[in-house]
Write an enzyme that holds these catalytic residues in place. Sequence first.
Site, PDB file in Angstrom:
ATOM      1  N   LYS A  45      57.776 -38.323 -57.810  1.00 21.31           N
ATOM      2  CA  LYS A  45      57.930 -39.777 -57.790  1.00 21.31           C
ATOM      3  C   LYS A  45      58.690 -40.301 -59.008  1.00 21.31           C
ATOM      4  O   LYS A  45      59.215 -41.405 -58.984  1.00 21.31           O
ATOM      5  CB  LYS A  45      56.581 -40.436 -57.624  1.00 21.31           C
ATOM      6  CG  LYS A  45      56.002 -40.096 -56.250  1.00 21.31           C
ATOM      7  CD  LYS A  45      54.747 -40.814 -55.926  1.00 21.31           C
ATOM      8  CE  LYS A  45      54.304 -40.557 -54.502  1.00 21.31           C
ATOM      9  NZ  LYS A  45      53.663 -39.225 -54.343  1.00 21.31           N
TER      10      LYS A  45
HETATM   11  C1  LIG Z   1      53.400 -38.742 -53.162  1.00 20.16           C
HETATM   12  C2  LIG Z   1      53.302 -37.285 -53.075  1.00 20.16           C
HETATM   13  C3  LIG Z   1      53.495 -36.626 -51.849  1.00 20.16           C
HETATM   14  C4  LIG Z   1      53.741 -37.371 -50.567  1.00 20.16           C
HETATM   15  O1  LIG Z   1      54.986 -38.043 -50.556  1.00 20.16           O
HETATM   16  P1  LIG Z   1      55.266 -39.195 -49.494  1.00 20.16           P
HETATM   17  O2  LIG Z   1      56.531 -39.807 -49.895  1.00 20.16           O
HETATM   18  O3  LIG Z   1      54.098 -40.152 -49.616  1.00 20.16           O
HETATM   19  O4  LIG Z   1      55.306 -38.561 -48.160  1.00 20.16           O
HETATM   20  C5  LIG Z   1      53.461 -35.249 -51.855  1.00 20.16           C
HETATM   21  N1  LIG Z   1      53.204 -34.539 -52.980  1.00 20.16           N
HETATM   22  C6  LIG Z   1      53.001 -35.142 -54.162  1.00 20.16           C
HETATM   23  C7  LIG Z   1      52.711 -34.313 -55.355  1.00 20.16           C
HETATM   24  C8  LIG Z   1      53.050 -36.528 -54.256  1.00 20.16           C
HETATM   25  O5  LIG Z   1      52.858 -37.115 -55.438  1.00 20.16           O
END
Ligand SMILES: *Cc1c(COP(=O)(O)O)cnc(C)c1O
Length: 452
Positions: free
Chosen positions: A110
Amino acid sequence: MRYISTRGQTPALGFSDAVATGLAPDGGLFLPEQLPDLSGRLAGWAGLGYADLCFEFMRVFATDIPAPRLRELVNRSYMRFTDPAIAPLRRLGPGLHVLELFHGPTLAFKDFALQLLGQLYGHQCEVRGEAINVLGATSGDTGAAAIHGLIGRPGTAIFILYPDGRVSPLQERQMTCTGADNVFALAIDGSFDDAQAALKEIFADQAFRTGHRLSAVNSINLARVLAQCVYYLSAWLRLAPAEQEDVEFVVPTGNFGNVLAGWLLQQIGVPIRSFKIATNQNDILYRLFTTGEYRVAEVAPSLAPSMDIQVASNFERFLYYTVGRDPARVREVMERFKATGDYRFADWNAGAFTASRCSDAEIPGIIQRIHRQYGYVADPHTACAFKELTPGRTSVVLATASPAKFPETIRAAIGVEPTHPSLEALKARPVVKHRLTAKTGAIRAFIEAHAV
Ligand SMILES: *Cc1c(COP(=O)(O)O)cnc(C)c1O
């Protein structure tokens, strides 16, 4: 370029306004009015470094930011990443690569979007001469990454709602040990979906929203989806030509934001063969893509907590295209789904998507197997993606978090506990969190008292 709402009842906006608005006033999500075709530009982009590639890509979309300024914002966004490749692509074996997306400040994918979003908010504050209050809900990693995108930034405050006791202790420390006085970590008594529902309700109140200049930072923000397209592009450009033709990106999925970005890139001219949606035991998207029924179930807390989601908010962007770009149909499906928690698509076609589902019971065994087979340590989210790879394809598995964020699960699986210096440093700092009920009244009152 201008941006329209999936629900068709918001006038088109420019990039900066769509980013600042977050969720469209009609409840929809922003998408480009017209999808560009980038296929002719790919060859010219092949040799670029990550930040340069990101700049070239973003300038197609962020047409209202002067190019030199955009370049500066992009460069600053990736400055704090610790791997020189930013998103290194590691080869584990024939036809198997891992795209590591955890070298940013909070050690999860993210950071790619939220470092850039933090820069865009800063730019916006300067241009408009107005403070911004950023509000988001998180199942763990989003909140930490959003906070680290805005930490100590003048003219901004950030309020992050998270389900108390349902994020990992280290994730919580990343949100609550910042020491920054523009950061408010709100521990909500409820699930992630409760927190997200409260957030949607607060944003639906126009007067409150404009009065406090609120902007949404959860995975619905347009800038996040676009920023996330770039690492797919970067990885695809680095594959051998034969691999480019048959690649499947395997994506640990919760809110559908990550995989949607890859799919959107495919729609704008990057010939990616397919995507695998890899869920944990919270498998609404697995069920949708294998049966055509979109039906909520209870959230069951898992070893991969950032995917503990049942209502995948970014799904609406995909829906818009699958119903033939018809906002009235989008409204109909979303309203029906909201009322009944269930929607069955007639003639469902999974298109470029395959899907897999991984239960908690399977995760430690998969971590063990990857470690034994490749000498590679995968975090529990990434492990879900290794559950089953499509035979005959080149697989690029997206590694969405550093294993060091989930030391207990990794130790239980392979007997070693991964660490990371930035996480060790957090353990010495005091935790500052604010406990609230999931009721919007309490959350609104808190925002009112602390907004800039
Ligand atoms: C947020 C997250 C996901 C999921 O991603 P999405 O965009 O919500 O599908 C998977 N793995 C990790 C480590 C995350 O932080």
